[in-house]
Design a protein around this motif. Structure first.
Motif, PDB file in Angstrom:
ATOM      1  N   ILE A  35       0.832  -1.213   0.000  1.00 43.71           N
ATOM      2  CA  ILE A  35       0.000   0.000   0.000  1.00 43.71           C
ATOM      3  C   ILE A  35       0.861   1.256   0.000  1.00 43.71           C
ATOM      4  CG2 ILE A  35      -1.644   1.362   1.342  1.00 43.71           C
ATOM      5  CD1 ILE A  35      -3.133  -1.171   2.002  1.00 43.71           C
ATOM      6  N   ALA A  36       1.919   1.279   0.794  1.00 43.10           N
ATOM      7  CA  ALA A  36       2.815   2.442   0.788  1.00 43.10           C
ATOM      8  C   ALA A  36       3.424   2.639  -0.593  1.00 43.10           C
ATOM      9  CB  ALA A  36       3.905   2.274   1.839  1.00 43.10           C
ATOM     10  N   ALA A  37       3.810   1.539  -1.225  1.00 43.28           N
ATOM     11  CA  ALA A  37       4.366   1.636  -2.571  1.00 43.28           C
ATOM     12  C   ALA A  37       3.314   2.101  -3.567  1.00 43.28           C
ATOM     13  CB  ALA A  37       4.932   0.283  -2.993  1.00 43.28           C
ATOM     14  N   LEU A  38       2.066   1.667  -3.354  1.00 41.88           N
ATOM     15  CA  LEU A  38       0.988   2.070  -4.262  1.00 41.88           C
ATOM     16  C   LEU A  38       0.657   3.553  -4.096  1.00 41.88           C
ATOM     17  CD1 LEU A  38      -0.834   0.948  -6.473  1.00 41.88           C
ATOM     18  CD2 LEU A  38      -2.518   0.366  -4.703  1.00 41.88           C
ATOM     19  N   GLU A  39       0.816   4.079  -2.887  1.00 44.87           N
ATOM     20  CA  GLU A  39       0.620   5.520  -2.680  1.00 44.87           C
ATOM     21  C   GLU A  39       1.634   6.317  -3.500  1.00 44.87           C
ATOM     22  OE1 GLU A  39      -1.225   5.265   1.857  1.00 44.87           O
ATOM     23  OE2 GLU A  39       0.925   5.566   1.563  1.00 44.87           O
ATOM     24  N   GLN A  40       2.849   5.816  -3.593  1.00 44.72           N
ATOM     25  CA  GLN A  40       3.845   6.474  -4.441  1.00 44.72           C
ATOM     26  C   GLN A  40       3.509   6.276  -5.915  1.00 44.72           C
ATOM     27  OE1 GLN A  40       7.765   5.150  -3.272  1.00 44.72           O
ATOM     28  NE2 GLN A  40       7.654   6.184  -1.282  1.00 44.72           N
ATOM     29  N   GLN A  41       2.993   5.115  -6.261  1.00 43.78           N
ATOM     30  CA  GLN A  41       2.612   4.860  -7.650  1.00 43.78           C
ATOM     31  C   GLN A  41       1.469   5.773  -8.101  1.00 43.78           C
ATOM     32  OE1 GLN A  41       3.774   2.975 -10.203  1.00 43.78           O
ATOM     33  NE2 GLN A  41       5.558   2.564  -8.915  1.00 43.78           N
ATOM     34  N   ALA A  42       0.616   6.182  -7.175  1.00 38.63           N
ATOM     35  CA  ALA A  42      -0.462   7.110  -7.536  1.00 38.63           C
ATOM     36  C   ALA A  42       0.111   8.405  -8.081  1.00 38.63           C
ATOM     37  CB  ALA A  42      -1.350   7.387  -6.327  1.00 38.63           C
ATOM     38  N   VAL A  43       1.258   8.810  -7.562  1.00 38.04           N
ATOM     39  CA  VAL A  43       1.941  10.010  -8.050  1.00 38.04           C
ATOM     40  C   VAL A  43       2.640   9.711  -9.376  1.00 38.04           C
ATOM     41  CG1 VAL A  43       3.770  11.678  -7.552  1.00 38.04           C
ATOM     42  CG2 VAL A  43       2.223  10.938  -5.727  1.00 38.04           C
ATOM     43  N   ILE A  44       3.338   8.587  -9.438  1.00 38.48           N
ATOM     44  CA  ILE A  44       4.102   8.241 -10.639  1.00 38.48           C
ATOM     45  C   ILE A  44       3.183   8.025 -11.839  1.00 38.48           C
ATOM     46  CG2 ILE A  44       5.592   6.473 -11.668  1.00 38.48           C
ATOM     47  CD1 ILE A  44       6.812   6.108  -8.837  1.00 38.48           C
ATOM     48  N   VAL A  45       2.119   7.263 -11.652  1.00 44.72           N
ATOM     49  CA  VAL A  45       1.166   7.019 -12.742  1.00 44.72           C
ATOM     50  C   VAL A  45       0.554   8.329 -13.220  1.00 44.72           C
ATOM     51  CG1 VAL A  45      -1.075   5.987 -13.301  1.00 44.72           C
ATOM     52  CG2 VAL A  45       0.660   4.630 -12.111  1.00 44.72           C
ATOM     53  N   SER A  46       0.237   9.210 -12.285  1.00 53.90           N
ATOM     54  CA  SER A  46      -0.349  10.496 -12.658  1.00 53.90           C
ATOM     55  C   SER A  46       0.621  11.344 -13.468  1.00 53.90           C
ATOM     56  CB  SER A  46      -0.801  11.255 -11.405  1.00 53.90           C
ATOM     57  OG  SER A  46      -1.897  10.599 -10.798  1.00 53.90           O
ATOM     58  N   LEU A  47       1.889  11.343 -13.081  1.00 50.31           N
ATOM     59  CA  LEU A  47       2.890  12.090 -13.843  1.00 50.31           C
ATOM     60  C   LEU A  47       3.060  11.497 -15.237  1.00 50.31           C
ATOM     61  CD1 LEU A  47       5.560  12.675 -11.058  1.00 50.31           C
ATOM     62  CD2 LEU A  47       4.126  14.419 -12.134  1.00 50.31           C
ATOM     63  N   GLU A  48       3.038  10.178 -15.333  1.00 49.52           N
ATOM     64  CA  GLU A  48       3.109   9.530 -16.642  1.00 49.52           C
ATOM     65  C   GLU A  48       1.917   9.911 -17.504  1.00 49.52           C
ATOM     66  OE1 GLU A  48       5.503   5.489 -15.187  1.00 49.52           O
ATOM     67  OE2 GLU A  48       3.315   5.469 -15.413  1.00 49.52           O
ATOM     68  N   ASN A  49       0.732   9.912 -16.894  1.00 49.82           N
ATOM     69  CA  ASN A  49      -0.468  10.264 -17.647  1.00 49.82           C
ATOM     70  C   ASN A  49      -0.470  11.737 -18.053  1.00 49.82           C
ATOM     71  OD1 ASN A  49      -1.449   7.661 -17.544  1.00 49.82           O
ATOM     72  ND2 ASN A  49      -2.823   8.038 -15.812  1.00 49.82           N
ATOM     73  N   LEU A  50       0.099  12.590 -17.222  1.00 52.10           N
ATOM     74  CA  LEU A  50       0.191  14.005 -17.591  1.00 52.10           C
ATOM     75  C   LEU A  50       0.928  14.184 -18.907  1.00 52.10           C
ATOM     76  CD1 LEU A  50       0.935  15.830 -14.212  1.00 52.10           C
ATOM     77  CD2 LEU A  50      -0.923  16.359 -15.803  1.00 52.10           C
ATOM     78  N   MET A  51       1.974  13.410 -19.104  1.00 56.99           N
ATOM     79  CA  MET A  51       2.763  13.538 -20.320  1.00 56.99           C
ATOM     80  C   MET A  51       2.049  13.005 -21.554  1.00 56.99           C
ATOM     81  SD  MET A  51       5.474  15.230 -19.751  1.00 56.99           S
ATOM     82  CE  MET A  51       6.537  14.845 -21.157  1.00 56.99           C
ATOM     83  N   SER A  52       0.874  12.364 -21.360  1.00 56.59           N
ATOM     84  CA  SER A  52       0.088  11.927 -22.517  1.00 56.59           C
ATOM     85  C   SER A  52      -0.772  13.058 -23.079  1.00 56.59           C
ATOM     86  CB  SER A  52      -0.802  10.730 -22.139  1.00 56.59           C
ATOM     87  OG  SER A  52      -1.869  11.125 -21.283  1.00 56.59           O
ATOM     88  N   PHE A  53      -0.880  14.172 -22.344  1.00 54.06           N
ATOM     89  CA  PHE A  53      -1.604  15.340 -22.837  1.00 54.06           C
ATOM     90  C   PHE A  53      -0.657  16.129 -23.741  1.00 54.06           C
ATOM     91  CE2 PHE A  53      -3.936  14.109 -19.134  1.00 54.06           C
ATOM     92  CZ  PHE A  53      -5.252  14.488 -19.351  1.00 54.06           C
ATOM     93  N   PRO A  54      -1.008  16.331 -25.003  1.00 53.33           N
ATOM     94  CA  PRO A  54      -0.087  17.013 -25.925  1.00 53.33           C
ATOM     95  C   PRO A  54       0.354  18.386 -25.429  1.00 53.33           C
ATOM     96  CG  PRO A  54      -1.865  15.979 -27.152  1.00 53.33           C
ATOM     97  CD  PRO A  54      -2.219  15.849 -25.702  1.00 53.33           C
ATOM     98  N   PHE A  55      -0.566  19.162 -24.863  1.00 50.75           N
ATOM     99  CA  PHE A  55      -0.203  20.515 -24.435  1.00 50.75           C
ATOM    100  C   PHE A  55       0.707  20.495 -23.219  1.00 50.75           C
ATOM    101  CE2 PHE A  55      -4.528  19.466 -23.024  1.00 50.75           C
ATOM    102  CZ  PHE A  55      -4.419  19.553 -21.651  1.00 50.75           C
ATOM    103  N   VAL A  56       0.625  19.452 -22.389  1.00 56.60           N
ATOM    104  CA  VAL A  56       1.555  19.310 -21.272  1.00 56.60           C
ATOM    105  C   VAL A  56       2.928  18.908 -21.795  1.00 56.60           C
ATOM    106  CG1 VAL A  56       2.125  17.969 -19.203  1.00 56.60           C
ATOM    107  CG2 VAL A  56      -0.223  18.751 -19.575  1.00 56.60           C
ATOM    108  N   ALA A  57       2.974  17.906 -22.660  1.00 52.06           N
ATOM    109  CA  ALA A  57       4.251  17.441 -23.199  1.00 52.06           C
ATOM    110  C   ALA A  57       4.974  18.557 -23.950  1.00 52.06           C
ATOM    111  CB  ALA A  57       4.016  16.243 -24.126  1.00 52.06           C
ATOM    112  N   GLU A  58       4.213  19.353 -24.694  1.00 57.15           N
ATOM    113  CA  GLU A  58       4.822  20.456 -25.444  1.00 57.15           C
ATOM    114  C   GLU A  58       5.399  21.513 -24.513  1.00 57.15           C
ATOM    115  OE1 GLU A  58       1.648  21.771 -27.934  1.00 57.15           O
ATOM    116  OE2 GLU A  58       1.636  19.927 -29.126  1.00 57.15           O
TER     117      GLU A  58
END
Length: 214
Positions: free
Chosen positions: A158-181
């Motif tokens: 669970i502690a590791a998954l709490e960190q993954q909630a941040v990591i997955v979100s950052l990865e997903n942010l980079m899927s937005f073209p305007f964020v990546a640009e």
């Protein structure tokens, strides 16, 4: 006829206290925020959890942070499918209209949403698997993170998954073209944090992929 009712008295009293003190001492600043519009330097995506208070944590004044809160501080992947996406809309506005320079995803310990995701993905919360479960379908966003931690010792997952909630979100942010640009141009920086509510510490995600205490 509406279902709305007057506020409980304790909230009314707190509002009048704020108006007589905080607002009265800074009324010119509040008027300036209206006249000139908001110019926040950062967007923060944090959890709805009542124990998470971003403004207090960083001593931020009104107008400093554009804050979006949701269950488990998750960012869904870019999906222009015509459906309504509150988190995605907030990100779009912050990056393309407000031109924030920093976008922070801040998780926290003892997150109920993350614990629910762990229970669902490990087969212990069948009710969340139902298509009618709003929480379950939202926590589907974190399934890739669960797959990364499921082989760890159970007391660490669970502690590791709490960190993954941040990591997955950052990865997903980079899927937005305007964020990546914006990241590519150097006009936007992404940051990942986890707040330890019990001991008051703050962990920061390093380029190495490790969370290190600030």
């Amino acid at each position: 006829m509406t279902s709305a009712r007057p506020l409980p008295q304790y909230l009314v009293s707190r509002f009048h206290g704020w108006k007589a003190t905080t607002y009265a001492e800074s009324s010119a600043w509040y008027r300036r925020l209206v006249d000139e519009g908001q110019r926040p330097r950062a967007m923060v995506i944090s959890c709805c959890d009542s124990r998470v208070h971003v403004s207090s944590l960083f001593g931020a004044d009104s107008g400093e942070f554009f804050i979006h809160r949701n269950i488990a501080n998750l960012v869904p992947p870019h999906a222009p499918d015509g459906l309504q996406h509150g988190t995605s809309a907030a990100i779009e506005f912050a990056v393309t209209a407000l031109k924030v320079a920093h976008l922070v995803v801040m998780g926290h310990t003892s997150c109920g949403g993350v614990a629910g995701c762990h229970a669902m993905c490990s087969g212990h919360a069948p009710q969340m698997e139902e298509q009618t479960s709003y929480v379950g379908r939202w926590m589907d966003i974190l399934r890739p993170g669960y797959d990364r931690v499921k082989d760890l010792p159970e007391d660490q997952q669970i502690a590791a998954l709490e960190q993954q909630a941040v990591i997955v979100s950052l990865e997903n942010l980079m899927s937005f073209p305007f964020v990546a640009e914006a990241v590519e141009r150097g006009t936007l920086a992404l940051h990942g944090l986890v707040q330890d509510i019990a001991n008051g510490s703050l962990l920061q995600l390093e380029p190495s992929g490790r969370f290190v205490e600030i």
